[in-house]
Design an enzyme around this catalytic site. Structure first.
Site, PDB file in Angstrom:
ATOM      1  N   THR A 130       0.821  -1.213   0.000  1.00 13.12           N
ATOM      2  CA  THR A 130       0.000   0.000   0.000  1.00 13.12           C
ATOM      3  C   THR A 130       0.858   1.269   0.000  1.00 13.12           C
ATOM      4  O   THR A 130       1.993   1.248   0.517  1.00 13.12           O
ATOM      5  CB  THR A 130      -0.910  -0.003   1.256  1.00 13.12           C
ATOM      6  OG1 THR A 130      -1.414   1.309   1.470  1.00 13.12           O
ATOM      7  CG2 THR A 130      -0.158  -0.412   2.506  1.00 13.12           C
ATOM      8  N   TYR A 173      -1.926  -0.137  10.660  1.00 12.46           N
ATOM      9  CA  TYR A 173      -2.083  -0.754   9.333  1.00 12.46           C
ATOM     10  C   TYR A 173      -0.839  -0.473   8.477  1.00 12.46           C
ATOM     11  O   TYR A 173      -0.294  -1.375   7.837  1.00 12.46           O
ATOM     12  CB  TYR A 173      -3.340  -0.203   8.649  1.00 12.46           C
ATOM     13  CG  TYR A 173      -3.515  -0.627   7.209  1.00 12.46           C
ATOM     14  CD1 TYR A 173      -3.955  -1.897   6.879  1.00 12.46           C
ATOM     15  CD2 TYR A 173      -3.234   0.263   6.161  1.00 12.46           C
ATOM     16  CE1 TYR A 173      -4.122  -2.285   5.548  1.00 12.46           C
ATOM     17  CE2 TYR A 173      -3.402  -0.113   4.831  1.00 12.46           C
ATOM     18  CZ  TYR A 173      -3.839  -1.389   4.529  1.00 12.46           C
ATOM     19  OH  TYR A 173      -3.995  -1.766   3.212  1.00 12.46           O
TER      20      TYR A 173
HETATM   21  N1  LIG Z   1      -8.461  -1.572  -2.379  1.00 12.40           N
HETATM   22  C1  LIG Z   1      -7.443  -0.721  -2.323  1.00 12.40           C
HETATM   23  O1  LIG Z   1      -7.594   0.430  -2.712  1.00 12.40           O
HETATM   24  C2  LIG Z   1      -6.089  -1.173  -1.801  1.00 12.40           C
HETATM   25  C3  LIG Z   1      -5.043  -0.231  -1.773  1.00 12.40           C
HETATM   26  C4  LIG Z   1      -3.805  -0.633  -1.290  1.00 12.40           C
HETATM   27  C5  LIG Z   1      -3.599  -1.925  -0.878  1.00 12.40           C
HETATM   28  N2  LIG Z   1      -4.624  -2.809  -0.890  1.00 12.40           N
HETATM   29  C6  LIG Z   1      -4.364  -4.186  -0.458  1.00 12.40           C
HETATM   30  O2  LIG Z   1      -4.870  -5.066  -1.432  1.00 12.40           O
HETATM   31  C7  LIG Z   1      -5.364  -6.245  -0.823  1.00 12.40           C
HETATM   32  C8  LIG Z   1      -6.797  -6.502  -1.239  1.00 12.40           C
HETATM   33  O3  LIG Z   1      -7.595  -5.385  -0.886  1.00 12.40           O
HETATM   34  P1  LIG Z   1      -9.153  -5.349  -1.194  1.00 12.40           P
HETATM   35  O4  LIG Z   1      -9.532  -3.951  -1.384  1.00 12.40           O
HETATM   36  O5  LIG Z   1      -9.455  -6.343  -2.235  1.00 12.40           O
HETATM   37  O6  LIG Z   1      -9.722  -5.788   0.217  1.00 12.40           O
HETATM   38  P2  LIG Z   1     -10.867  -6.863   0.607  1.00 12.40           P
HETATM   39  O7  LIG Z   1     -11.150  -6.654   2.051  1.00 12.40           O
HETATM   40  O8  LIG Z   1     -12.000  -6.793  -0.350  1.00 12.40           O
HETATM   41  O9  LIG Z   1     -10.110  -8.252   0.406  1.00 12.40           O
HETATM   42  C9  LIG Z   1      -9.318  -8.855   1.414  1.00 12.40           C
HETATM   43  C10 LIG Z   1      -9.735 -10.309   1.528  1.00 12.40           C
HETATM   44  O10 LIG Z   1      -8.901 -10.938   2.508  1.00 12.40           O
HETATM   45  C11 LIG Z   1      -9.729 -11.794   3.288  1.00 12.40           C
HETATM   46  N3  LIG Z   1      -9.082 -11.953   4.606  1.00 12.40           N
HETATM   47  C12 LIG Z   1      -9.015 -11.061   5.624  1.00 12.40           C
HETATM   48  N4  LIG Z   1      -8.359 -11.594   6.665  1.00 12.40           N
HETATM   49  C13 LIG Z   1      -7.980 -12.838   6.293  1.00 12.40           C
HETATM   50  C14 LIG Z   1      -7.270 -13.887   6.936  1.00 12.40           C
HETATM   51  N5  LIG Z   1      -6.814 -13.741   8.190  1.00 12.40           N
HETATM   52  N6  LIG Z   1      -7.069 -15.047   6.274  1.00 12.40           N
HETATM   53  C15 LIG Z   1      -7.554 -15.217   5.010  1.00 12.40           C
HETATM   54  N7  LIG Z   1      -8.245 -14.253   4.351  1.00 12.40           N
HETATM   55  C16 LIG Z   1      -8.442 -13.079   4.984  1.00 12.40           C
HETATM   56  C17 LIG Z   1     -11.079 -11.085   3.393  1.00 12.40           C
HETATM   57  O11 LIG Z   1     -12.140 -11.976   3.698  1.00 12.40           O
HETATM   58  C18 LIG Z   1     -11.193 -10.485   1.982  1.00 12.40           C
HETATM   59  O12 LIG Z   1     -11.879 -11.363   1.108  1.00 12.40           O
HETATM   60  C19 LIG Z   1      -5.169  -6.061   0.677  1.00 12.40           C
HETATM   61  O13 LIG Z   1      -3.954  -6.696   1.027  1.00 12.40           O
HETATM   62  C20 LIG Z   1      -5.043  -4.555   0.844  1.00 12.40           C
HETATM   63  O14 LIG Z   1      -4.263  -4.230   1.965  1.00 12.40           O
HETATM   64  C21 LIG Z   1      -5.878  -2.472  -1.341  1.00 12.40           C
END
Ligand SMILES: NC(=O)c1ccc[n+]([C@@H]2O[C@H](COP(=O)([O-])OP(=O)(O)OC[C@H]3O[C@@H](n4cnc5c(N)ncnc54)[C@H](O)[C@@H]3O)[C@@H](O)[C@H]2O)c1
Length: 353
Positions: A130, A173
């Protein structure tokens, strides 16, 4: 001719927003996919059903937790590659429970890396990091107000933030994801694993169950569709560059397919200067798109919130030839269409009841 490697691609967090879009595209092009997800995020069970309905046996879903090393090893052992996206994703939740946030994001990532190192060291690993690893980045004295958005005073930042910006983890975070980011990067140096890190800015698009705590573009748009008032943390002039999820998926697949070029690298991934928007500007665009007035109130800034973050995507373009294809206007339309089809009619019938 070499035979196609038919082993699965493991997508942790593959029922989440970005993960399910990745899994869908992988399966579309013929890859077998194993999704490992504990379904912790509200709404993602629906993404699991969507993936199964579209791809049947091509996608297997293992409901498991990355904090538990045993299912992680089982999933990694036979994988062709590992795309690691499972995470605790909300800054707010990391502040209310830093230990759980650490266990999932830092320890969970170490579990993934150790499983690869000990059981399948040839598998490429790509990690969802991130922009929060760069902290606040810019002092108040270094930004100016232009209309309804902040902008850096220095022209040197007009191309965005590159990977050479100093790390400055801010918020639990930021610390847990930053720790994971550094472990993933270091496992390529010390153990020779084929790892790459994607430091993502704001990703948006269909299948995003955005809330006030994470996924703000989907949250804003859904609030407009529902006629719910918004809370803006800060003054709404903070700027983010938005990237449509289909472009994010393109970047991940480019890194996976050309891992020899991506290994050992860290990339900033976002929409870049052309897709930068402030919160207030986004509300204006949403009003135009939906024809609805969005009401909002202001509340205090949240910890680590950056007044301005725009990605410099040049490293990614130079290494992998990737550039964003979807403009913010087009991308918002695609998210609006999905949100309206998913929630609009439900809300309309609730309103009539
Ligand atoms: N969406 C954004 O803008 C963004 C920006 C920067 C980084 N990220 C990173 O990208 C990744 C995906 O983000 P997203 O927006 O799709 O989020 P999201 O919450 O939709 O997806 C995360 C998934 O991880 C699963 N999860 C959570 N804890 C878990 C665990 N202990 N074991 C197994 N599964 C688990 C959740 O059920 C969910 O399906 C994350 O790592 C997030 O930090 C996202």
């Amino acid at each position: 001719m070499s035979e196609r490697d038919n082993r699965h691609v493991l997508v942790t967090g593959g029922c989440g927003f970005i993960g399910c879009n990745l899994a869908d595209r992988l399966a579309d092009r013929g890859d077998r996919v194993l999704v490992l997800d504990n379904l912790a995020r509200a709404g993602v069970r629906e993404n699991a059903q969507w993936l199964k309905s579209r791809h049947g046996d091509r996608i297997t879903i293992a409901v498991a937790d990355i904090r538990d090393p045993i299912p992680v090893i089982d999933a990694v052992r036979e994988a062709r590659a590992v795309l690691h996206l499972a995470a605790q994703v909300a800054v707010t939740d990391s502040v209310s429970d830093p230990a759980a946030d650490f266990e999932i994001n830092a320890r969970g990532t170490l579990n993934v890396l150790e499983a690869v190192r000990l059981h399948n060291s040839a598998a490429p690993v790509i990690f969802a990091s991130t922009n929060k690893v760069y902290g606040r980045l810019i002092e108040d004295s270094e930004i100016a107000l232009r209309g309804r958005r902040y902008t850096p005073v220095s022209d040197l930042l007009s191309g965005g933030i590159s990977e050479s910006a100093p790390l400055d983890f801010y918020s639990p975070y930021g610390c847990s994801k930053g720790t994971a980011d550094q472990y993933v990067h270091d496992y390529s140096r010390v153990f020779g694993l084929q790892t790459a890190v994607m430091r993502m800015s704001c990703i948006y698009g269909p299948r995003q169950f955005g809330t006030e705590d994470q996924g703000w573009i989907a949250h804003f748009l859904l609030s407009a569709i529902r006629g719910n008032p918004l809370t803006i943390y800060g003054d709404g002039k903070q700027v983010r560059d938005a990237l449509h999820v289909s472009d994010a998926v393109n970047a991940w697949l480019a890194a996976l397919d050309h891992i020899a070029l991506a290994r050992g690298r860290v990339f900033n991934l976002g929409g870049g200067p052309a897709n930068a928007v402030s919160l207030l500007e986004l509300i204006d665009r949403i009003t135009e798109l939906t024809g609805r007035t969005v009401t909002y109130r202001f509340a205090d800034w949240r910890p680590g919130d950056q007044p301005w973050y725009v990605t410099d995507t040049q490293a990614l373009t130079a290494a992998l030839g990737w550039t964003p294809q979807v403009s913010l206007a087009e991308g918002l339309r695609s998210l609006h269409t999905w949100l309206d089809s998913r929630f609009g009619s439900q809300d309309r019938s609730e309103a009539l009841a």
